[in-house]
Scaffold this motif. Structure first.
Motif, PDB file in Angstrom:
ATOM      1  N   ARG A  93      41.589  -2.764  55.829  1.00 62.07           N
ATOM      2  CA  ARG A  93      41.496  -4.089  56.442  1.00 62.07           C
ATOM      3  C   ARG A  93      42.898  -4.650  56.437  1.00 62.07           C
ATOM      4  O   ARG A  93      43.406  -5.031  55.397  1.00 62.07           O
ATOM      5  N   HIS A  94      43.492  -4.647  57.612  1.00 59.20           N
ATOM      6  CA  HIS A  94      44.913  -4.972  57.670  1.00 59.20           C
ATOM      7  C   HIS A  94      45.102  -6.076  58.721  1.00 59.20           C
ATOM      8  O   HIS A  94      45.569  -5.844  59.819  1.00 59.20           O
ATOM      9  N   PHE A  96      47.231  -8.227  59.177  1.00 62.20           N
ATOM     10  CA  PHE A  96      48.561  -8.420  59.758  1.00 62.20           C
ATOM     11  C   PHE A  96      48.747  -7.548  60.997  1.00 62.20           C
ATOM     12  O   PHE A  96      49.390  -7.960  61.972  1.00 62.20           O
ATOM     13  N   GLN A  99      47.315  -9.405  63.815  1.00 61.81           N
ATOM     14  CA  GLN A  99      48.267 -10.418  64.296  1.00 61.81           C
ATOM     15  C   GLN A  99      49.327  -9.775  65.188  1.00 61.81           C
ATOM     16  O   GLN A  99      49.643 -10.282  66.261  1.00 61.81           O
ATOM     17  N   GLN A 114      57.608 -13.847  60.971  1.00 59.63           N
ATOM     18  CA  GLN A 114      56.382 -13.270  60.413  1.00 59.63           C
ATOM     19  C   GLN A 114      56.664 -11.944  59.717  1.00 59.63           C
ATOM     20  O   GLN A 114      56.180 -11.695  58.617  1.00 59.63           O
ATOM     21  N   GLN A 117      58.478 -12.395  56.488  1.00 57.66           N
ATOM     22  CA  GLN A 117      57.602 -12.895  55.443  1.00 57.66           C
ATOM     23  C   GLN A 117      56.699 -11.787  54.919  1.00 57.66           C
ATOM     24  O   GLN A 117      56.449 -11.689  53.717  1.00 57.66           O
TER      25      GLN A 117
ATOM     26  N   MET B   1      40.537 -12.877  57.345  1.00 53.38           N
ATOM     27  CA  MET B   1      40.454 -13.479  58.669  1.00 53.38           C
ATOM     28  C   MET B   1      39.084 -13.198  59.273  1.00 53.38           C
ATOM     29  O   MET B   1      38.407 -12.266  58.905  1.00 53.38           O
ATOM     30  N   TRP B  82      47.164 -19.260  65.116  1.00 56.15           N
ATOM     31  CA  TRP B  82      46.817 -18.292  64.083  1.00 56.15           C
ATOM     32  C   TRP B  82      47.911 -17.234  63.913  1.00 56.15           C
ATOM     33  O   TRP B  82      48.183 -16.767  62.807  1.00 56.15           O
ATOM     34  N   LEU B  83      48.532 -16.875  65.026  1.00 53.71           N
ATOM     35  CA  LEU B  83      49.551 -15.817  64.978  1.00 53.71           C
ATOM     36  C   LEU B  83      50.728 -16.194  64.095  1.00 53.71           C
ATOM     37  O   LEU B  83      51.419 -15.316  63.586  1.00 53.71           O
ATOM     38  N   ILE B  84      50.966 -17.501  63.932  1.00 52.78           N
ATOM     39  CA  ILE B  84      52.091 -17.886  63.086  1.00 52.78           C
ATOM     40  C   ILE B  84      51.647 -18.357  61.700  1.00 52.78           C
ATOM     41  O   ILE B  84      52.426 -18.907  60.939  1.00 52.78           O
ATOM     42  N   THR B  85      50.384 -18.131  61.359  1.00 53.53           N
ATOM     43  CA  THR B  85      49.987 -18.386  59.965  1.00 53.53           C
ATOM     44  C   THR B  85      50.551 -17.278  59.086  1.00 53.53           C
ATOM     45  O   THR B  85      50.804 -16.179  59.570  1.00 53.53           O
ATOM     46  N   PRO B  86      50.786 -17.569  57.818  1.00 54.19           N
ATOM     47  CA  PRO B  86      51.423 -16.587  56.923  1.00 54.19           C
ATOM     48  C   PRO B  86      50.667 -15.266  56.910  1.00 54.19           C
ATOM     49  O   PRO B  86      49.436 -15.258  56.851  1.00 54.19           O
ATOM     50  N   PRO B  87      51.393 -14.159  56.976  1.00 54.00           N
ATOM     51  CA  PRO B  87      50.753 -12.836  56.974  1.00 54.00           C
ATOM     52  C   PRO B  87      49.980 -12.605  55.683  1.00 54.00           C
ATOM     53  O   PRO B  87      50.425 -13.007  54.606  1.00 54.00           O
ATOM     54  N   GLU B  88      48.827 -11.980  55.816  1.00 51.89           N
ATOM     55  CA  GLU B  88      48.057 -11.564  54.640  1.00 51.89           C
ATOM     56  C   GLU B  88      48.433 -10.143  54.243  1.00 51.89           C
ATOM     57  O   GLU B  88      48.650  -9.303  55.117  1.00 51.89           O
ATOM     58  N   LEU B  89      48.434  -9.867  52.955  1.00 48.43           N
ATOM     59  CA  LEU B  89      48.556  -8.477  52.514  1.00 48.43           C
ATOM     60  C   LEU B  89      47.270  -7.741  52.859  1.00 48.43           C
ATOM     61  O   LEU B  89      46.191  -8.326  52.827  1.00 48.43           O
ATOM     62  N   PRO B  90      47.393  -6.466  53.183  1.00 48.11           N
ATOM     63  CA  PRO B  90      46.175  -5.694  53.472  1.00 48.11           C
ATOM     64  C   PRO B  90      45.282  -5.615  52.239  1.00 48.11           C
ATOM     65  O   PRO B  90      45.767  -5.606  51.112  1.00 48.11           O
ATOM     66  N   GLN B  91      43.987  -5.632  52.493  1.00 50.26           N
ATOM     67  CA  GLN B  91      43.030  -5.395  51.415  1.00 50.26           C
ATOM     68  C   GLN B  91      42.979  -3.916  51.116  1.00 50.26           C
ATOM     69  O   GLN B  91      42.781  -3.128  52.034  1.00 50.26           O
TER      70      GLN B  91
END
Lengths: 182, 182
Positions: A93-94, A96, A99, A114, A117, B1, B82-91
């Motif tokens: 589940r990625h 990013f 995005q 992005q 970050q 997300m 949404w595209l400029i919200t902080p990137p999430e690390l992959p689960q």
DNA sequence: CAAATCATGTAATGTGTTACATGATTCG
DNA sequence: CGAATCATGTAACACATTACATGATTTG
């Protein structure tokens, strides 16, 4: 898979309370559940009903009674059974990457922000893992083989983040080069 | 997300029905949702209520009416946001690592069988991905930059499985060597 | 003639997270 | 004196999967 087997696994080392288990799940990212009460306490009740664990209640004044769970022979058999079920591929589940899939809607500056970050976060996570895994070394590994397995589990996780780091750097470089070409 | 942004993303290319979207989710592993009706059709209703998409109904005889969804300006703005919200690390959900954590309960033969099977599955998955991504190349990428991004998304996934493959091979080698030493 | 495609949707269940609730004790 | 620790648990919600349901048309 459900959290139950991970719990049986921990209990195969030594009897524990729900609270103990909660801490184990919190410290470790291999056991990827968040360490939330809901799942742990519910699973323990179910494991008990199924006869996979026994429960010893220790009354304490002015604190909730400690409930110490011990794995039974049946529980160990169940765990062993699960250990030889066919391996599952990891879930990827990625978000990013999702995005990025639409990131052409962003300006070059927004996009690189992005990416920068993400790079930063992966790097931080990687450093944190290294520290955590130093600490986790003093978990009660029983044999040389078990110690080796745990080390390779660590290595798997570290390698993943190293890979992500290399990838995002390559991507940023690529985008810079392309821009200068056009 | 949530799946909503992925849907808005697809609709930013071209109007589509729920059925079209379902196929997109099925063919691609980047968009990791299973492509099940429940989420897609529900999300479309919600996106419509929120004003992020418009719906055009095409009656057909003897088939359910096609409902073609088109993203609105509001929806595009929401996507960009949404595209400029902080990137999430992959689960990382890696149940096989959990199995390995307790695999000292297995005989060497049983353990190697599991590892061999994992190696096999990773290898198969890797090959399948390569084929799928050949096909996905003819999705309607709009710009050179978008094409490049999609290629790097592919590369991220392929690199992951290559990494797993290298790792499991190293692990098997290590276990063989250790055994011969003791 | 069986299976896949088209096209919508619902129901049931499983999995996972966050927040709430209680309340004494210990540590900085 | 505020925060963390100990120790249990519940409630609400979000996210995901599988299976069910319908039924004509096209393809192998």
């Amino acid at each position: 898979m459900s959290i139950k087997y991970a719990i049986l696994g921990f209990l195969s080392w030594t009897p524990m309370t729900g609270y103990d288990l909660k801490k184990r799940f919190e410290e470790s990212s291999t056991f990827y559940w968040s360490g939330n009460n809901n799942q742990i306490y519910k699973a323990l009740v179910e494991l008990h009903q199924a006869g996979f664990v026994t429960k010893e209640v220790q009354q304490q004044e002015s604190l909730p009674a400690r409930k110490i769970y011990t794995v039974t022979a049946l529980g160990l058999a169940e765990l062993r059974q699960w250990l030889i079920t066919p391996p599952e591929l990891p879930q990827r589940r990625h978000p990013f990457l999702v995005q990025l899939a639409w990131a052409d809607l962003l300006t070059p500056a927004e996009l690189d922000k992005q990416l920068a970050q993400y790079e930063e976060e992966v790097d931080t996570k990687w450093r944190m893992l290294q520290v955590q895994q130093q600490r986790a070394t003093d978990w009660p590994q029983r044999t040389e083989r078990e110690r080796h397995l745990w080390q390779m589990i660590s290595e798997n996780e570290l390698a993943f983040y190293r890979g992500e780091l290399a990838w995002v750097r390559e991507l940023r470089d690529g985008l810079r080069t392309e821009k200068s070409h056009s």
